[in-house]
Design a protein around this motif. Structure first.
Motif, PDB file in Angstrom:
ATOM      1  N   MET A   1      30.851  21.451  33.732  1.00 19.86           N
ATOM      2  CA  MET A   1      30.627  21.322  35.165  1.00 19.86           C
ATOM      3  C   MET A   1      31.867  21.769  35.945  1.00 19.86           C
ATOM      4  O   MET A   1      31.779  22.561  36.877  1.00 19.86           O
ATOM      5  N   PHE A   2      33.033  21.270  35.540  1.00 21.31           N
ATOM      6  CA  PHE A   2      34.251  21.621  36.257  1.00 21.31           C
ATOM      7  C   PHE A   2      34.652  23.068  36.020  1.00 21.31           C
ATOM      8  O   PHE A   2      35.250  23.701  36.898  1.00 21.31           O
ATOM      9  N   SER A   3      34.322  23.608  34.869  1.00 18.03           N
ATOM     10  CA  SER A   3      34.565  25.026  34.622  1.00 18.03           C
ATOM     11  C   SER A   3      33.723  25.875  35.575  1.00 18.03           C
ATOM     12  O   SER A   3      34.229  26.817  36.190  1.00 18.03           O
ATOM     13  N   ASP A   4      32.443  25.539  35.690  1.00 19.49           N
ATOM     14  CA  ASP A   4      31.570  26.276  36.614  1.00 19.49           C
ATOM     15  C   ASP A   4      32.056  26.145  38.057  1.00 19.49           C
ATOM     16  O   ASP A   4      32.030  27.115  38.818  1.00 19.49           O
ATOM     17  N   ALA A   5      32.517  24.959  38.439  1.00 22.97           N
ATOM     18  CA  ALA A   5      33.030  24.754  39.803  1.00 22.97           C
ATOM     19  C   ALA A   5      34.307  25.570  40.009  1.00 22.97           C
ATOM     20  O   ALA A   5      34.489  26.202  41.055  1.00 22.97           O
ATOM     21  N   ARG A   6      35.149  25.559  39.025  1.00 24.04           N
ATOM     22  CA  ARG A   6      36.417  26.293  39.103  1.00 24.04           C
ATOM     23  C   ARG A   6      36.185  27.789  39.249  1.00 24.04           C
ATOM     24  O   ARG A   6      36.909  28.478  39.959  1.00 24.04           O
ATOM     25  N   GLU A   7      35.150  28.281  38.566  1.00 18.26           N
ATOM     26  CA  GLU A   7      34.850  29.711  38.593  1.00 18.26           C
ATOM     27  C   GLU A   7      33.956  30.107  39.764  1.00 18.26           C
ATOM     28  O   GLU A   7      33.566  31.264  39.881  1.00 18.26           O
ATOM     29  N   GLY A   8      33.606  29.142  40.617  1.00 21.45           N
ATOM     30  CA  GLY A   8      32.790  29.440  41.790  1.00 21.45           C
ATOM     31  C   GLY A   8      31.302  29.591  41.491  1.00 21.45           C
ATOM     32  O   GLY A   8      30.536  30.044  42.343  1.00 21.45           O
ATOM     33  N   LYS A   9      30.867  29.217  40.287  1.00 18.74           N
ATOM     34  CA  LYS A   9      29.451  29.319  39.909  1.00 18.74           C
ATOM     35  C   LYS A   9      28.661  28.101  40.377  1.00 18.74           C
ATOM     36  O   LYS A   9      27.438  28.096  40.297  1.00 18.74           O
ATOM     37  N   LEU A  10      29.360  27.074  40.829  1.00 18.73           N
ATOM     38  CA  LEU A  10      28.738  25.807  41.149  1.00 18.73           C
ATOM     39  C   LEU A  10      29.518  25.133  42.263  1.00 18.73           C
ATOM     40  O   LEU A  10      30.743  25.153  42.264  1.00 18.73           O
ATOM     41  N   THR A  11      28.791  24.562  43.191  1.00 20.62           N
ATOM     42  CA  THR A  11      29.406  23.756  44.238  1.00 20.62           C
ATOM     43  C   THR A  11      29.164  22.299  43.882  1.00 20.62           C
ATOM     44  O   THR A  11      28.030  21.907  43.600  1.00 20.62           O
ATOM     45  N   ILE A  12      30.218  21.523  43.867  1.00 21.62           N
ATOM     46  CA  ILE A  12      30.084  20.106  43.536  1.00 21.62           C
ATOM     47  C   ILE A  12      29.490  19.379  44.739  1.00 21.62           C
ATOM     48  O   ILE A  12      30.053  19.400  45.821  1.00 21.62           O
ATOM     49  N   THR A  13      28.352  18.770  44.509  1.00 23.39           N
ATOM     50  CA  THR A  13      27.643  18.040  45.552  1.00 23.39           C
ATOM     51  C   THR A  13      27.895  16.540  45.369  1.00 23.39           C
ATOM     52  O   THR A  13      28.348  16.114  44.299  1.00 23.39           O
ATOM     53  N   PRO A  14      27.572  15.737  46.382  1.00 17.94           N
ATOM     54  CA  PRO A  14      27.702  14.282  46.204  1.00 17.94           C
ATOM     55  C   PRO A  14      26.894  13.772  45.006  1.00 17.94           C
ATOM     56  O   PRO A  14      27.339  12.867  44.294  1.00 17.94           O
ATOM     57  N   GLU A  15      25.741  14.382  44.760  1.00 19.69           N
ATOM     58  CA  GLU A  15      24.921  13.994  43.613  1.00 19.69           C
ATOM     59  C   GLU A  15      25.666  14.254  42.298  1.00 19.69           C
ATOM     60  O   GLU A  15      25.611  13.461  41.370  1.00 19.69           O
ATOM     61  N   MET A  16      26.384  15.360  42.242  1.00 16.36           N
ATOM     62  CA  MET A  16      27.136  15.684  41.034  1.00 16.36           C
ATOM     63  C   MET A  16      28.338  14.755  40.863  1.00 16.36           C
ATOM     64  O   MET A  16      28.700  14.414  39.737  1.00 16.36           O
ATOM     65  N   VAL A  17      28.938  14.336  41.959  1.00 15.53           N
ATOM     66  CA  VAL A  17      30.035  13.374  41.872  1.00 15.53           C
ATOM     67  C   VAL A  17      29.508  12.082  41.258  1.00 15.53           C
ATOM     68  O   VAL A  17      30.182  11.460  40.427  1.00 15.53           O
ATOM     69  N   GLU A  18      28.303  11.700  41.631  1.00 19.01           N
ATOM     70  CA  GLU A  18      27.696  10.501  41.040  1.00 19.01           C
ATOM     71  C   GLU A  18      27.444  10.705  39.549  1.00 19.01           C
ATOM     72  O   GLU A  18      27.615   9.780  38.755  1.00 19.01           O
ATOM     73  N   LEU A  19      27.042  11.908  39.157  1.00 19.45           N
ATOM     74  CA  LEU A  19      26.863  12.214  37.735  1.00 19.45           C
ATOM     75  C   LEU A  19      28.193  12.046  36.996  1.00 19.45           C
ATOM     76  O   LEU A  19      28.236  11.448  35.915  1.00 19.45           O
ATOM     77  N   VAL A  20      29.267  12.545  37.581  1.00 15.02           N
ATOM     78  CA  VAL A  20      30.587  12.393  36.970  1.00 15.02           C
ATOM     79  C   VAL A  20      30.927  10.909  36.838  1.00 15.02           C
ATOM     80  O   VAL A  20      31.352  10.451  35.775  1.00 15.02           O
ATOM     81  N   ASP A  21      30.717  10.163  37.904  1.00 14.54           N
ATOM     82  CA  ASP A  21      31.023   8.738  37.887  1.00 14.54           C
ATOM     83  C   ASP A  21      30.214   8.009  36.814  1.00 14.54           C
ATOM     84  O   ASP A  21      30.770   7.240  36.024  1.00 14.54           O
ATOM     85  N   HIS A  22      28.922   8.269  36.752  1.00 11.69           N
ATOM     86  CA  HIS A  22      28.068   7.612  35.747  1.00 11.69           C
ATOM     87  C   HIS A  22      28.460   8.032  34.329  1.00 11.69           C
ATOM     88  O   HIS A  22      28.431   7.209  33.408  1.00 11.69           O
ATOM     89  N   THR A  23      28.823   9.290  34.168  1.00 13.59           N
ATOM     90  CA  THR A  23      29.260   9.760  32.850  1.00 13.59           C
ATOM     91  C   THR A  23      30.544   9.060  32.434  1.00 13.59           C
ATOM     92  O   THR A  23      30.707   8.667  31.275  1.00 13.59           O
ATOM     93  N   MET A  24      31.451   8.865  33.385  1.00 11.64           N
ATOM     94  CA  MET A  24      32.703   8.163  33.075  1.00 11.64           C
ATOM     95  C   MET A  24      32.429   6.717  32.669  1.00 11.64           C
ATOM     96  O   MET A  24      33.085   6.196  31.770  1.00 11.64           O
ATOM     97  N   VAL A  25      31.455   6.084  33.301  1.00 13.95           N
ATOM     98  CA  VAL A  25      31.089   4.716  32.910  1.00 13.95           C
ATOM     99  C   VAL A  25      30.570   4.708  31.473  1.00 13.95           C
ATOM    100  O   VAL A  25      30.944   3.848  30.669  1.00 13.95           O
ATOM    101  N   LEU A  26      29.728   5.679  31.136  1.00 16.58           N
ATOM    102  CA  LEU A  26      29.196   5.764  29.769  1.00 16.58           C
ATOM    103  C   LEU A  26      30.330   5.977  28.759  1.00 16.58           C
ATOM    104  O   LEU A  26      30.343   5.359  27.691  1.00 16.58           O
ATOM    105  N   ILE A  27      31.269   6.838  29.091  1.00 18.15           N
ATOM    106  CA  ILE A  27      32.395   7.085  28.187  1.00 18.15           C
ATOM    107  C   ILE A  27      33.220   5.814  28.015  1.00 18.15           C
ATOM    108  O   ILE A  27      33.587   5.439  26.893  1.00 18.15           O
ATOM    109  N   ALA A  28      33.508   5.134  29.123  1.00 17.93           N
ATOM    110  CA  ALA A  28      34.310   3.896  29.059  1.00 17.93           C
ATOM    111  C   ALA A  28      33.612   2.832  28.220  1.00 17.93           C
ATOM    112  O   ALA A  28      34.247   2.171  27.383  1.00 17.93           O
TER     113      ALA A  28
END
Length: 144
Positions: free
Chosen positions: A107-134
């Protein structure tokens, strides 16, 4: 929590994101089985410390992202941290964390390369993924 991971995957498996690497990685995490090589178990403490640092750093970035602060450095650093934990967890044999962090890396690679715009929905995906990892990391701590 597998149920929470399945819920997250169901939310992301349809629509424009279904073929994105971060959604595929989330699916892979659902079927992954951890199998730590006994040779690496002695390094669990170092791995755990590194993973906790990753989680804490990502929490900081999630706060920034929620405020709409997507500077190049924070996106790159999120990519780098995700890549680092993906590699460390894959080496250790922790395939669930490797799959989840791989999704974030993509996700961050695509954002870094301009292939993807990080939306609030995607920020929530990151947050939920971090909870799963923790949560998974704490389970591993009980039985590395």
């Amino acid at each position: 929590d597998r149920t929470r991971a399945e819920e997250l995957y169901r939310r992301w498996q349809g629509g424009e994101h279904k073929d994105r690497a971060y959604v595929v990685s989330l699916s892979n995490a659902l079927s992954a089985t951890d199998n730590c090589d006994p040779m690496y178990k002695e390094f669990f403490g170092d791995f755990y410390d590194e993973a906790i640092t990753f989680i804490n750093s990502m929490k900081t970035y999630v706060v920034e992202f929620r405020k709409g602060q997507f500077d190049t450095n924070s996106v790159y650093e999120s990519f780098r941290l995700s890549h680092m934990v993906k590699g460390a967890s894959a080496t250790m044999g922790y395939k669930v964390i490797a799959s989840l962090s791989s999704g974030l890396e993509h996700m961050f690679s695509d954002a870094r390369e301009g292939k993807l715009t990080i939306t609030p929905e995607m920020v929530e995906l990151v947050d939920h993924t971090m909870v799963l990892i923790a949560e998974h990391l704490e389970e591993l701590k009980k039985n590395p």
